[in-house]
Motif scaffolding. Structure first.
Motif, PDB file in Angstrom:
ATOM      1  N   ASP A  31      59.434  28.540  41.444  1.00  0.00           N
ATOM      2  CA  ASP A  31      58.872  29.820  41.874  1.00  0.00           C
ATOM      3  C   ASP A  31      57.582  30.085  41.104  1.00  0.00           C
ATOM      4  O   ASP A  31      57.217  29.335  40.193  1.00  0.00           O
ATOM      5  N   ALA A  32      56.895  31.163  41.477  1.00  0.00           N
ATOM      6  CA  ALA A  32      55.633  31.525  40.839  1.00  0.00           C
ATOM      7  C   ALA A  32      55.453  33.036  40.902  1.00  0.00           C
ATOM      8  O   ALA A  32      56.029  33.707  41.757  1.00  0.00           O
ATOM      9  N   SER A  33      54.638  33.557  39.986  1.00  0.00           N
ATOM     10  CA  SER A  33      54.286  34.975  39.943  1.00  0.00           C
ATOM     11  C   SER A  33      52.797  35.096  39.677  1.00  0.00           C
ATOM     12  O   SER A  33      52.175  34.176  39.130  1.00  0.00           O
ATOM     13  N   PHE A  34      52.232  36.244  40.059  1.00  0.00           N
ATOM     14  CA  PHE A  34      50.800  36.454  39.901  1.00  0.00           C
ATOM     15  C   PHE A  34      50.551  37.920  39.592  1.00  0.00           C
ATOM     16  O   PHE A  34      51.263  38.792  40.080  1.00  0.00           O
ATOM     17  N   GLY A  35      49.534  38.208  38.783  1.00  0.00           N
ATOM     18  CA  GLY A  35      49.198  39.595  38.484  1.00  0.00           C
ATOM     19  C   GLY A  35      47.725  39.790  38.200  1.00  0.00           C
ATOM     20  O   GLY A  35      47.054  38.882  37.694  1.00  0.00           O
ATOM     21  N   LEU A  36      47.217  40.964  38.573  1.00  0.00           N
ATOM     22  CA  LEU A  36      45.843  41.387  38.286  1.00  0.00           C
ATOM     23  C   LEU A  36      45.907  42.717  37.550  1.00  0.00           C
ATOM     24  O   LEU A  36      46.748  43.562  37.868  1.00  0.00           O
ATOM     25  N   ASN A  37      45.000  42.913  36.606  1.00  0.00           N
ATOM     26  CA  ASN A  37      44.918  44.172  35.871  1.00  0.00           C
ATOM     27  C   ASN A  37      43.446  44.518  35.692  1.00  0.00           C
ATOM     28  O   ASN A  37      42.702  43.762  35.065  1.00  0.00           O
ATOM     29  N   TYR A  38      43.021  45.628  36.283  1.00  0.00           N
ATOM     30  CA  TYR A  38      41.654  46.111  36.137  1.00  0.00           C
ATOM     31  C   TYR A  38      41.720  47.352  35.256  1.00  0.00           C
ATOM     32  O   TYR A  38      42.456  48.287  35.558  1.00  0.00           O
ATOM     33  N   TYR A  39      40.976  47.359  34.147  1.00  0.00           N
ATOM     34  CA  TYR A  39      41.118  48.447  33.193  1.00  0.00           C
ATOM     35  C   TYR A  39      39.817  48.756  32.479  1.00  0.00           C
ATOM     36  O   TYR A  39      38.910  47.928  32.392  1.00  0.00           O
ATOM     37  N   GLY A  40      39.741  49.968  31.997  1.00  0.00           N
ATOM     38  CA  GLY A  40      38.634  50.441  31.175  1.00  0.00           C
ATOM     39  C   GLY A  40      39.204  51.240  30.020  1.00  0.00           C
ATOM     40  O   GLY A  40      40.406  51.210  29.759  1.00  0.00           O
ATOM     41  N   ASP A  41      38.354  51.994  29.358  1.00  0.00           N
ATOM     42  CA  ASP A  41      38.804  52.783  28.207  1.00  0.00           C
ATOM     43  C   ASP A  41      39.797  53.870  28.608  1.00  0.00           C
ATOM     44  O   ASP A  41      40.675  54.230  27.831  1.00  0.00           O
ATOM     45  N   ARG A  42      39.673  54.421  29.820  1.00  0.00           N
ATOM     46  CA  ARG A  42      40.494  55.558  30.196  1.00  0.00           C
ATOM     47  C   ARG A  42      41.250  55.364  31.511  1.00  0.00           C
ATOM     48  O   ARG A  42      41.806  56.309  32.053  1.00  0.00           O
ATOM     49  N   PHE A  43      41.301  54.157  32.035  1.00  0.00           N
ATOM     50  CA  PHE A  43      42.029  53.934  33.281  1.00  0.00           C
ATOM     51  C   PHE A  43      42.601  52.522  33.318  1.00  0.00           C
ATOM     52  O   PHE A  43      42.177  51.638  32.576  1.00  0.00           O
ATOM     53  N   ARG A  44      43.566  52.331  34.208  1.00  0.00           N
ATOM     54  CA  ARG A  44      44.155  51.010  34.423  1.00  0.00           C
ATOM     55  C   ARG A  44      44.721  50.960  35.829  1.00  0.00           C
ATOM     56  O   ARG A  44      45.327  51.907  36.318  1.00  0.00           O
ATOM     57  N   LEU A  45      44.527  49.831  36.523  1.00  0.00           N
ATOM     58  CA  LEU A  45      45.074  49.608  37.852  1.00  0.00           C
ATOM     59  C   LEU A  45      45.635  48.194  37.894  1.00  0.00           C
ATOM     60  O   LEU A  45      44.940  47.240  37.542  1.00  0.00           O
ATOM     61  N   GLY A  46      46.888  48.060  38.281  1.00  0.00           N
ATOM     62  CA  GLY A  46      47.526  46.746  38.278  1.00  0.00           C
ATOM     63  C   GLY A  46      48.173  46.412  39.609  1.00  0.00           C
ATOM     64  O   GLY A  46      48.663  47.287  40.323  1.00  0.00           O
ATOM     65  N   LEU A  47      48.169  45.131  39.939  1.00  0.00           N
ATOM     66  CA  LEU A  47      48.825  44.608  41.133  1.00  0.00           C
ATOM     67  C   LEU A  47      49.477  43.294  40.737  1.00  0.00           C
ATOM     68  O   LEU A  47      48.844  42.443  40.108  1.00  0.00           O
ATOM     69  N   SER A  48      50.755  43.140  41.065  1.00  0.00           N
ATOM     70  CA  SER A  48      51.436  41.893  40.733  1.00  0.00           C
ATOM     71  C   SER A  48      52.474  41.567  41.789  1.00  0.00           C
ATOM     72  O   SER A  48      52.903  42.438  42.552  1.00  0.00           O
ATOM     73  N   ALA A  49      52.867  40.312  41.822  1.00  0.00           N
ATOM     74  CA  ALA A  49      53.894  39.851  42.756  1.00  0.00           C
ATOM     75  C   ALA A  49      54.741  38.790  42.068  1.00  0.00           C
ATOM     76  O   ALA A  49      54.222  37.942  41.339  1.00  0.00           O
ATOM     77  N   VAL A  50      56.045  38.865  42.291  1.00  0.00           N
ATOM     78  CA  VAL A  50      56.985  37.868  41.768  1.00  0.00           C
ATOM     79  C   VAL A  50      57.697  37.212  42.944  1.00  0.00           C
ATOM     80  O   VAL A  50      57.717  37.755  44.046  1.00  0.00           O
ATOM     81  N   ASN A  51      58.273  36.066  42.701  1.00  0.00           N
ATOM     82  CA  ASN A  51      58.950  35.278  43.736  1.00  0.00           C
ATOM     83  C   ASN A  51      57.988  34.945  44.875  1.00  0.00           C
ATOM     84  O   ASN A  51      58.292  35.131  46.051  1.00  0.00           O
ATOM     85  N   LEU A  52      56.809  34.440  44.530  1.00  0.00           N
ATOM     86  CA  LEU A  52      55.800  34.127  45.540  1.00  0.00           C
ATOM     87  C   LEU A  52      56.274  33.062  46.521  1.00  0.00           C
ATOM     88  O   LEU A  52      55.934  33.108  47.701  1.00  0.00           O
ATOM     89  N   ILE A  53      57.048  32.104  46.062  1.00  0.00           N
ATOM     90  CA  ILE A  53      57.534  31.048  46.951  1.00  0.00           C
ATOM     91  C   ILE A  53      58.620  31.601  47.877  1.00  0.00           C
ATOM     92  O   ILE A  53      58.799  31.118  48.980  1.00  0.00           O
ATOM     93  N   GLU A  54      59.288  32.639  47.442  1.00  0.00           N
ATOM     94  CA  GLU A  54      60.280  33.365  48.235  1.00  0.00           C
ATOM     95  C   GLU A  54      61.355  32.429  48.783  1.00  0.00           C
ATOM     96  O   GLU A  54      61.509  32.234  49.981  1.00  0.00           O
ATOM     97  N   THR A  55      62.122  31.883  47.868  1.00  0.00           N
ATOM     98  CA  THR A  55      63.195  30.961  48.214  1.00  0.00           C
ATOM     99  C   THR A  55      64.185  31.623  49.158  1.00  0.00           C
ATOM    100  O   THR A  55      64.684  32.698  48.891  1.00  0.00           O
ATOM    101  N   LYS A  56      64.471  30.949  50.256  1.00  0.00           N
ATOM    102  CA  LYS A  56      65.443  31.476  51.218  1.00  0.00           C
ATOM    103  C   LYS A  56      66.806  30.805  51.077  1.00  0.00           C
ATOM    104  O   LYS A  56      67.698  31.040  51.865  1.00  0.00           O
ATOM    105  N   GLN A  57      66.969  29.969  50.067  1.00  0.00           N
ATOM    106  CA  GLN A  57      68.267  29.367  49.794  1.00  0.00           C
ATOM    107  C   GLN A  57      69.241  30.464  49.389  1.00  0.00           C
ATOM    108  O   GLN A  57      68.938  31.281  48.527  1.00  0.00           O
ATOM    109  N   ASP A  58      70.411  30.511  50.019  1.00  0.00           N
ATOM    110  CA  ASP A  58      71.403  31.518  49.664  1.00  0.00           C
ATOM    111  C   ASP A  58      71.990  31.159  48.299  1.00  0.00           C
ATOM    112  O   ASP A  58      72.605  30.114  48.129  1.00  0.00           O
TER     113      ASP A  58
END
Length: 189
Positions: free
Chosen positions: A42-69
């Motif tokens: 599996d794989a995960s990814f994240g972005l973080n945009y930030y300054g002195d007084r703000f922060r914005l983040g976007l991330s995803a986990v289970n990128l491969i999204e295994t469909k095995q039960d």
């Protein structure tokens, strides 16, 4: 502002040994009769945009999204992709007090979207108290202290959803240490 990102790759082994399970009813058919052993990438990814007084983040986990039960019982249990979006802003109230509102959202394809709003009051970049609301789920109360590179905090989630008949809420303790990494370019002689 600054932009940071991360990518991770991982392998997880799921193992179920039916022979090691002891049930009150040996003929219980809720457990399957064979053993399971899966090795899942599996794989995960994240972005973080930030300054002195703000922060914005976007991330995803289970990128491969295994469909095995991955379940040992008769229900689907797969590794579905989860996407997180969050942000915060630090607003100065005085020379010692800051107010830090934040928003958090979690999206899974076959589950309701989770929204959470929090507000934290911070004194002198040292002590903080806050409260939050997780939509149709819980009210959160928190407090903590940040000293140099250390942080210690406590939060209590008071359950508002239907599970409050069996849950009195959750207690969480946070301990952390900040490690600064020098990313400035080096010169060689």
């Amino acid at each position: 502002g600054n932009l940071a990102f991360g990518l991770s790759a991982m392998f997880t082994q799921f193992n179920f040994d039916r022979d090691k399970i002891v049930t009150q009813n040996p003929n219980d058919q809720t457990l399957i009769n064979n053993n399971l052993n899966y090795f899942i990438p599996d794989a995960s990814f994240g972005l973080n945009y930030y300054g002195d007084r703000f922060r914005l983040g976007l991330s995803a986990v289970n990128l491969i999204e295994t469909k095995q039960d991955l379940s040992s019982i008769a229900v689907d249990n797969t590794l579905d992709r989860v996407i997180y979006l969050d942000g915060s802003m630090k607003m100065g109230l005085s020379n010692k007090w800051d107010l830090i509102p934040s928003l958090f959202s979690r999206y899974m394809f076959e589950a309701p979207i989770v929204f959470e709003g929090n507000v934290r009051a911070m004194y002198n970049d040292l002590l903080w108290v806050g409260a939050g609301y997780r939509l149709q789920d819980a009210v959160v109360f928190e407090a903590g202290v940040e000293f140099k590179k250390f942080v210690v905090g406590y939060a209590y989630d008071y359950t508002l959803s239907d599970i409050n008949t069996i849950s009195n809420g959750t207690h969480e303790i946070l301990e952390g240490y900040q490690i600064n990494v020098d990313t400035s370019p080096t010169t060689s002689a």
